[in-house]
Design an enzyme around this catalytic site. Sequence first.
Site, mmCIF file in Angstrom:
data_model
loop_
_atom_site.group_PDB
_atom_site.id
_atom_site.type_symbol
_atom_site.label_atom_id
_atom_site.label_comp_id
_atom_site.label_asym_id
_atom_site.label_seq_id
_atom_site.Cartn_x
_atom_site.Cartn_y
_atom_site.Cartn_z
ATOM 1 C CG LEU A 1 -1.967 -1.161 1.234
ATOM 2 C CD1 LEU A 1 -2.885 -1.022 2.445
ATOM 3 C CD2 LEU A 1 -2.776 -1.242 -0.049
ATOM 4 C CG HIS A 2 5.076 1.231 1.162
ATOM 5 N ND1 HIS A 2 5.830 0.529 2.084
ATOM 6 C CD2 HIS A 2 5.519 0.795 -0.044
ATOM 7 C CE1 HIS A 2 6.674 -0.272 1.467
ATOM 8 N NE2 HIS A 2 6.495 -0.122 0.168
ATOM 9 C CG ASP A 3 4.977 0.379 -3.652
ATOM 10 O OD1 ASP A 3 5.867 0.969 -3.032
ATOM 11 O OD2 ASP A 3 5.054 -0.820 -3.998
ATOM 12 C CD GLU B 1 2.781 -0.678 3.804
ATOM 13 O OE1 GLU B 1 3.939 -0.231 3.659
ATOM 14 O OE2 GLU B 1 1.999 -0.836 2.863
#
Length: 346
Positions: free
Chosen positions: A254-256, A283
């Site tokens: 998700l951090h992308d 994460e």
Amino acid sequence: MTIDLKQNPATNPALLLRFRDRQYAPDMLAVAVGKLNLFSWIHQRGDADTEAIANHFSLASRPLDVLLTLCRASGLIESAGDTHRLTDLGREHLVDTSPWFLGPYYAPIVDSPIAQGCLQVLRHDRPANWQASEDGSDWHTSMMDEDFAQGFTALMNCRGIAMGQVLADKLGGFIADCNHVLDVGGGSGIYSSTLVAKHDHLRATVLEQAPVDRLAREEVLRHGLQDRITVAQGNMFTDPWPGGADCVLLSNVLHDWDFPEIRTLIQKTCQVLPAGGRVIIHEAFLDDDKTGPLAVAEYSVLLVNITQGKCYSPAEYGVILADHGFEVGPYHDTIADRGFITAIKR
């Protein structure tokens, strides 16, 4: 080399990862000091809200949030809601009228390629093409290239072994009643491999696009787990997800991405899971008030330069999960400045 996926490392590699993960943070600060003169501008006003900063310097919201988080975590500003003022440290050393102004100290790197990339991201909200292909494609496009994908997947795999082993230990009670994990955007499959290696009742499916899916199959075979882990080829945004899972793992995925893409992935997670199904988000997390940790704020600067995302807080993910009908659990630390949150579909 044979790897025992059940044996955790005796030491924490956090410092070694931080050396690399912070490589963009000094240049981002140099841009704030030497290109924007941000701190002098805030000092002249007394304080400034996020919208005023964005409008005055023509900065995009995603990278500006990353910059402000870095400044808070470094003790240079303090924030009350969206209003920001300098700390004594910021006022004494980053305001150009101060006798202790350190702006000239950052002059040698203010025009570095990394700093130029940071300024590009701040102004245009586009990744600055770190580790991109020669034609200028960003990281996500570059991952379609065989050679690039192989190198980057190996990079993530070596980091993921220790992270995955500790994650598998910490998740024991949460996944005790699960049978099948869907590892979305699972890269080499290292997190699926560590999970099934430590939990004999589990099976897993790794969802990855070409050519990474082939690399994942090779890694699963290398660990001798091909009877318990399958690899499905597909684009996690545009293709249907494999069914049959009662747990979805989103590890370092998700951090992308920015909020619209995160919402899409959480929505698809909700659609594929049965009632009572579980989701794990693993994460590097910011604190909910975005005052730290400093190592994660520095890592977020790297991410904003190479991806379409940044680091988020448990609260930010929690709102999206709750909106899609999940009951959200607390945050848990693991290793190397990483951690996880869990949620159960109502």
